[in-house]
Motif scaffolding. Structure first.
Motif, PDB file in Angstrom:
ATOM      1  N   PRO A  30       0.827  -1.209   0.000  1.00 53.38           N
ATOM      2  CA  PRO A  30       0.000   0.000   0.000  1.00 53.38           C
ATOM      3  C   PRO A  30       0.859   1.256   0.000  1.00 53.38           C
ATOM      4  CG  PRO A  30      -0.072  -1.079   2.148  1.00 53.38           C
ATOM      5  CD  PRO A  30       0.638  -2.013   1.223  1.00 53.38           C
ATOM      6  N   VAL A  31       0.610   2.135  -0.952  1.00 54.27           N
ATOM      7  CA  VAL A  31       1.311   3.417  -1.023  1.00 54.27           C
ATOM      8  C   VAL A  31       0.451   4.497  -0.379  1.00 54.27           C
ATOM      9  CG1 VAL A  31       2.278   5.157  -2.574  1.00 54.27           C
ATOM     10  CG2 VAL A  31       2.604   2.724  -3.063  1.00 54.27           C
ATOM     11  N   ASP A  32      -0.774   4.647  -0.868  1.00 54.77           N
ATOM     12  CA  ASP A  32      -1.788   5.444  -0.182  1.00 54.77           C
ATOM     13  C   ASP A  32      -2.525   4.465   0.731  1.00 54.77           C
ATOM     14  OD1 ASP A  32      -4.407   6.497   0.431  1.00 54.77           O
ATOM     15  OD2 ASP A  32      -4.066   8.035  -1.078  1.00 54.77           O
ATOM     16  N   VAL A  33      -2.256   4.528   2.020  1.00 50.35           N
ATOM     17  CA  VAL A  33      -2.639   3.448   2.929  1.00 50.35           C
ATOM     18  C   VAL A  33      -4.128   3.150   2.884  1.00 50.35           C
ATOM     19  CG1 VAL A  33      -2.727   2.720   5.340  1.00 50.35           C
ATOM     20  CG2 VAL A  33      -0.697   3.850   4.463  1.00 50.35           C
ATOM     21  N   LYS A  34      -4.956   4.165   3.076  1.00 53.96           N
ATOM     22  CA  LYS A  34      -6.396   3.923   3.147  1.00 53.96           C
ATOM     23  C   LYS A  34      -6.954   3.474   1.799  1.00 53.96           C
ATOM     24  CE  LYS A  34      -8.997   6.530   5.655  1.00 53.96           C
ATOM     25  NZ  LYS A  34      -9.689   7.660   6.294  1.00 53.96           N
ATOM     26  N   ARG A  35      -6.541   4.144   0.730  1.00 54.69           N
ATOM     27  CA  ARG A  35      -7.053   3.790  -0.597  1.00 54.69           C
ATOM     28  C   ARG A  35      -6.637   2.382  -0.997  1.00 54.69           C
ATOM     29  NH1 ARG A  35      -3.937   6.468  -5.248  1.00 54.69           N
ATOM     30  NH2 ARG A  35      -2.580   4.733  -4.648  1.00 54.69           N
ATOM     31  N   ASP A  36      -5.349   2.074  -0.835  1.00 53.57           N
ATOM     32  CA  ASP A  36      -4.846   0.792  -1.313  1.00 53.57           C
ATOM     33  C   ASP A  36      -5.286  -0.362  -0.426  1.00 53.57           C
ATOM     34  OD1 ASP A  36      -3.667   2.161  -3.364  1.00 53.57           O
ATOM     35  OD2 ASP A  36      -1.672   2.200  -2.475  1.00 53.57           O
ATOM     36  N   ALA A  37      -5.298  -0.153   0.880  1.00 51.59           N
ATOM     37  CA  ALA A  37      -5.764  -1.221   1.770  1.00 51.59           C
ATOM     38  C   ALA A  37      -7.240  -1.512   1.532  1.00 51.59           C
ATOM     39  CB  ALA A  37      -5.521  -0.841   3.223  1.00 51.59           C
ATOM     40  N   ALA A  38      -7.991  -0.475   1.152  1.00 52.07           N
ATOM     41  CA  ALA A  38      -9.425  -0.656   0.912  1.00 52.07           C
ATOM     42  C   ALA A  38      -9.707  -1.513  -0.317  1.00 52.07           C
ATOM     43  CB  ALA A  38     -10.105   0.702   0.770  1.00 52.07           C
ATOM     44  N   GLY A  74       1.608  -9.422  -1.894  1.00 49.00           N
ATOM     45  CA  GLY A  74       1.367  -8.219  -1.111  1.00 49.00           C
ATOM     46  C   GLY A  74       2.189  -8.171   0.161  1.00 49.00           C
ATOM     47  N   CYS A  75       2.948  -7.092   0.312  1.00 50.90           N
ATOM     48  CA  CYS A  75       3.684  -6.833   1.550  1.00 50.90           C
ATOM     49  C   CYS A  75       2.877  -5.801   2.348  1.00 50.90           C
ATOM     50  CB  CYS A  75       5.075  -6.285   1.237  1.00 50.90           C
ATOM     51  SG  CYS A  75       6.064  -5.915   2.704  1.00 50.90           S
ATOM     52  N   PRO A  76       2.421  -6.137   3.545  1.00 52.58           N
ATOM     53  CA  PRO A  76       1.468  -5.280   4.259  1.00 52.58           C
ATOM     54  C   PRO A  76       2.120  -4.128   5.021  1.00 52.58           C
ATOM     55  CG  PRO A  76       1.881  -7.240   5.540  1.00 52.58           C
ATOM     56  CD  PRO A  76       2.681  -7.396   4.270  1.00 52.58           C
ATOM     57  N   LEU A  77       2.975  -3.382   4.340  1.00 53.29           N
ATOM     58  CA  LEU A  77       3.649  -2.248   4.974  1.00 53.29           C
ATOM     59  C   LEU A  77       3.538  -1.024   4.070  1.00 53.29           C
ATOM     60  CD1 LEU A  77       6.963  -3.949   6.203  1.00 53.29           C
ATOM     61  CD2 LEU A  77       4.897  -3.517   7.548  1.00 53.29           C
ATOM     62  N   SER A  78       3.258   0.127   4.670  1.00 65.16           N
ATOM     63  CA  SER A  78       3.208   1.383   3.930  1.00 65.16           C
ATOM     64  C   SER A  78       4.604   2.003   3.874  1.00 65.16           C
ATOM     65  CB  SER A  78       2.257   2.353   4.631  1.00 65.16           C
ATOM     66  OG  SER A  78       2.822   2.774   5.870  1.00 65.16           O
ATOM     67  N   PRO A  79       4.817   3.021   3.030  1.00 66.77           N
ATOM     68  CA  PRO A  79       6.116   3.705   3.024  1.00 66.77           C
ATOM     69  C   PRO A  79       6.515   4.225   4.399  1.00 66.77           C
ATOM     70  CG  PRO A  79       4.863   4.330   1.095  1.00 66.77           C
ATOM     71  CD  PRO A  79       3.939   3.516   1.945  1.00 66.77           C
ATOM     72  N   ILE A  99      -3.196  -2.283  11.920  1.00 68.28           N
ATOM     73  CA  ILE A  99      -3.773  -3.551  11.453  1.00 68.28           C
ATOM     74  C   ILE A  99      -2.824  -4.227  10.461  1.00 68.28           C
ATOM     75  CG2 ILE A  99      -5.670  -4.570  10.128  1.00 68.28           C
ATOM     76  CD1 ILE A  99      -7.451  -2.291  11.289  1.00 68.28           C
ATOM     77  N   LEU A 100      -2.290  -3.436   9.531  1.00 70.60           N
ATOM     78  CA  LEU A 100      -1.389  -3.990   8.518  1.00 70.60           C
ATOM     79  C   LEU A 100      -0.138  -4.598   9.146  1.00 70.60           C
ATOM     80  CD1 LEU A 100      -1.543  -1.253   5.723  1.00 70.60           C
ATOM     81  CD2 LEU A 100      -2.559  -3.534   5.662  1.00 70.60           C
ATOM     82  N   ARG A 101       0.359  -3.963  10.193  1.00 69.46           N
ATOM     83  CA  ARG A 101       1.584  -4.455  10.828  1.00 69.46           C
ATOM     84  C   ARG A 101       1.429  -5.892  11.306  1.00 69.46           C
ATOM     85  NH1 ARG A 101       5.189  -1.435  15.535  1.00 69.46           N
ATOM     86  NH2 ARG A 101       6.663  -3.150  15.856  1.00 69.46           N
ATOM     87  N   ARG A 102       0.220  -6.270  11.662  1.00 68.19           N
ATOM     88  CA  ARG A 102      -0.029  -7.617  12.178  1.00 68.19           C
ATOM     89  C   ARG A 102      -0.364  -8.623  11.077  1.00 68.19           C
ATOM     90  NH1 ARG A 102      -0.904  -3.882  15.803  1.00 68.19           N
ATOM     91  NH2 ARG A 102      -0.656  -4.304  18.043  1.00 68.19           N
ATOM     92  N   LYS A 129      -8.462  -4.313  -0.783  1.00 64.87           N
ATOM     93  CA  LYS A 129      -8.562  -5.669  -0.235  1.00 64.87           C
ATOM     94  C   LYS A 129      -9.527  -5.717   0.947  1.00 64.87           C
ATOM     95  CE  LYS A 129      -6.958  -9.979  -0.066  1.00 64.87           C
ATOM     96  NZ  LYS A 129      -7.097 -10.928  -1.187  1.00 64.87           N
ATOM     97  N   TYR A 130      -9.506  -4.644   1.763  1.00 65.68           N
ATOM     98  CA  TYR A 130     -10.352  -4.581   2.958  1.00 65.68           C
ATOM     99  C   TYR A 130     -11.168  -3.290   2.900  1.00 65.68           C
ATOM    100  CZ  TYR A 130      -6.683  -7.853   4.367  1.00 65.68           C
ATOM    101  OH  TYR A 130      -5.779  -8.884   4.409  1.00 65.68           O
ATOM    102  N   PRO A 131     -12.381  -3.314   2.345  1.00 61.55           N
ATOM    103  CA  PRO A 131     -13.173  -2.089   2.131  1.00 61.55           C
ATOM    104  C   PRO A 131     -13.382  -1.241   3.378  1.00 61.55           C
ATOM    105  CG  PRO A 131     -14.134  -3.928   0.941  1.00 61.55           C
ATOM    106  CD  PRO A 131     -13.036  -4.507   1.781  1.00 61.55           C
ATOM    107  N   ILE A 132     -13.392  -1.864   4.550  1.00 66.56           N
ATOM    108  CA  ILE A 132     -13.620  -1.094   5.775  1.00 66.56           C
ATOM    109  C   ILE A 132     -12.491  -0.099   6.039  1.00 66.56           C
ATOM    110  CG2 ILE A 132     -12.468  -2.711   7.345  1.00 66.56           C
ATOM    111  CD1 ILE A 132     -14.716  -2.147   9.364  1.00 66.56           C
ATOM    112  N   ALA A 133     -11.326  -0.315   5.434  1.00 66.26           N
ATOM    113  CA  ALA A 133     -10.165   0.540   5.697  1.00 66.26           C
ATOM    114  C   ALA A 133     -10.427   1.998   5.345  1.00 66.26           C
ATOM    115  CB  ALA A 133      -8.949   0.023   4.932  1.00 66.26           C
ATOM    116  N   LYS A 134     -11.282   2.244   4.360  1.00 65.16           N
ATOM    117  CA  LYS A 134     -11.531   3.627   3.941  1.00 65.16           C
ATOM    118  C   LYS A 134     -12.224   4.453   5.027  1.00 65.16           C
ATOM    119  CE  LYS A 134     -14.199   2.218   0.575  1.00 65.16           C
ATOM    120  NZ  LYS A 134     -15.097   2.180  -0.619  1.00 65.16           N
ATOM    121  N   TYR A 135     -12.818   3.783   6.015  1.00 65.12           N
ATOM    122  CA  TYR A 135     -13.543   4.492   7.071  1.00 65.12           C
ATOM    123  C   TYR A 135     -12.722   4.641   8.353  1.00 65.12           C
ATOM    124  CZ  TYR A 135     -17.343   3.172   3.957  1.00 65.12           C
ATOM    125  OH  TYR A 135     -18.134   2.988   2.856  1.00 65.12           O
TER     126      TYR A 135
END
Length: 360
Positions: free
Chosen positions: A10-18, A64-69, A35-38, A20-26
């Motif tokens: 994920p580069v834009d954390v909320k957009r990109d995580a969403a 997918g590597c679950p880490l942001s910049p 959450i991603l760290r785990r 895969k996980y739509p709830i992330a946008k909220y």
């Protein structure tokens, strides 16, 4: 068939995580990062349909590597390495013979060297073909905006990085003047010293972007900054900016406030064949980043080797990827600006507005 894998994150954390996980946008961004760290690395999709002009085919996977910049820059390096290495191990288990490191996974630490030492498959950052496409986009953009490279001041923002340094090396023999920009003048000056014997014109260094950028006709920007570093007031009318960085270096305000400059996303490539990426990362069909494309073309060529690693990219490596691109059918995918395609008519309109602004 030689198969490949490519690490995305994920580069834009909320957009990109969403995606895969739509709830992330909220959720607040920091919550999403916790959450991603785990999370563990995972297979995001299977990639099929890549066919070379030679008839050779390849297929692969996005891992997918679950880490942001921000997470990669702030978490312990060993923790980040282990996440990326696990991505490579998953690729090995799937049958990939080479893996590409996308976005910040190619930047963190030693530029893939440690990752390669801990895997039994080949590794590349994709930076060689990224340089090739950035230069091509800069030259083409300048041409469309009526700028002669031989009359231009070319600025490279992030010139101490592997991509920026090699872009500067390739363009210095052509430009009227080169401007190397970064955060550390002590690291910029040795690069300038290396370029001066081959440069056509002057080579200057600076850490003051707001003061120096308005003098540049063509800008290639490729920092590892988490936030934007180029703003509307930093650009002269008619300037061409090739933004190779992910996250982008150019503020979205430029799109809203400066309709007299051409900003294009660097490193976007059309992939040969009827490609199905199995995942929507925001591009039109068949389009991918140059770093992804380098990994694919190495698989098509059967060059199962550690190709672009570390903090330096040679012009020879850039030339090899250009040759492989022509052989297998990869090509620059036109211009995109702030995630949308630009038509020739729109570019001409930008040029006309710049012409009027300069005439005032």
């Amino acid at each position: 068939m030689h198969r490949f894998a490519f690490v995305i994150h994920p580069v834009d954390v909320k957009r990109d995580a969403a995606r895969k996980y739509p709830i992330a946008k909220y959720l607040p961004e920091r919550w999403v990062e916790q959450i991603l760290r785990r999370k563990e690395p995972m297979v995001v999709s299977r990639i099929t349909g890549i066919r070379s002009l030679t008839g050779v085919t390849t297929e692969g996977w996005f891992i997918g590597c679950p880490l942001s910049p921000r997470m990669m820059l702030s978490l312990p390096l060993d923790f980040v390495y282990q996440k990326i290495i696990r991505c490579g191990q998953i690729a090995q288990e799937l049958g990939a013979e080479i893996i590409g490191l996308g976005a910040f996974t190619s930047v963190v630490g030693d530029g893939g060297i440690t990752i390669a030492k801990n895997l039994d498959i080949a590794v590349t950052t994709g930076n060689s073909y990224t340089v090739a496409t950035a230069i091509e986009a800069a030259v083409l953009g300048a041409e469309k905006m009526g700028i002669q490279i031989t009359d231009a001041t070319i600025a490279v923002v992030g010139a101490t990085g592997s991509i920026g340094r090699t872009c500067a090396e390739a363009l210095a023999p052509q430009a009227k003047a080169m401007l190397l920009l970064g955060r550390d003048a002590a690291r910029l000056e040795p690069i300038a010293e290396q370029l001066r014997p081959i440069a056509r014109g002057s080579v200057r260094v600076s850490t003051d972007l707001p003061r120096e950028l308005p003098t540049a006709d063509v800008i290639i920007t490729v920092t590892s900054a988490v936030d934007a570093v180029i703003y509307p007031q930093d650009l002269k009318s008619g300037a061409v900016v090739v933004d190779v960085a992910r996250p982008r270096d150019v503020s979205v305000r430029v799109a809203r406030e400066r309709d007299d400059v051409l900003v294009v996303e660097g490193g976007l490539v059309e992939v040969p064949g009827e490609v199905d990426f199995g995942f929507d990362f925001g591009f039109p069909p068949r389009m991918a980043y140059a770093c992804m494309s380098e990994t694919m073309m190495l698989a098509l060529e059967g060059r199962i080797e550690n190709f672009t690693l570390g903090k330096e990219v040679s012009l020879q490596q850039v030339q090899i990827t250009q040759e492989l691109a022509r052989k297998h059918g990869f090509r620059l995918a036109g211009f995109r600006s702030f995630e949308r395609a630009l038509t020739d008519a729109e570019v001409e309109a930008i040029r006309e507005r710049a012409r009027r602004a300069v005439a005032v």
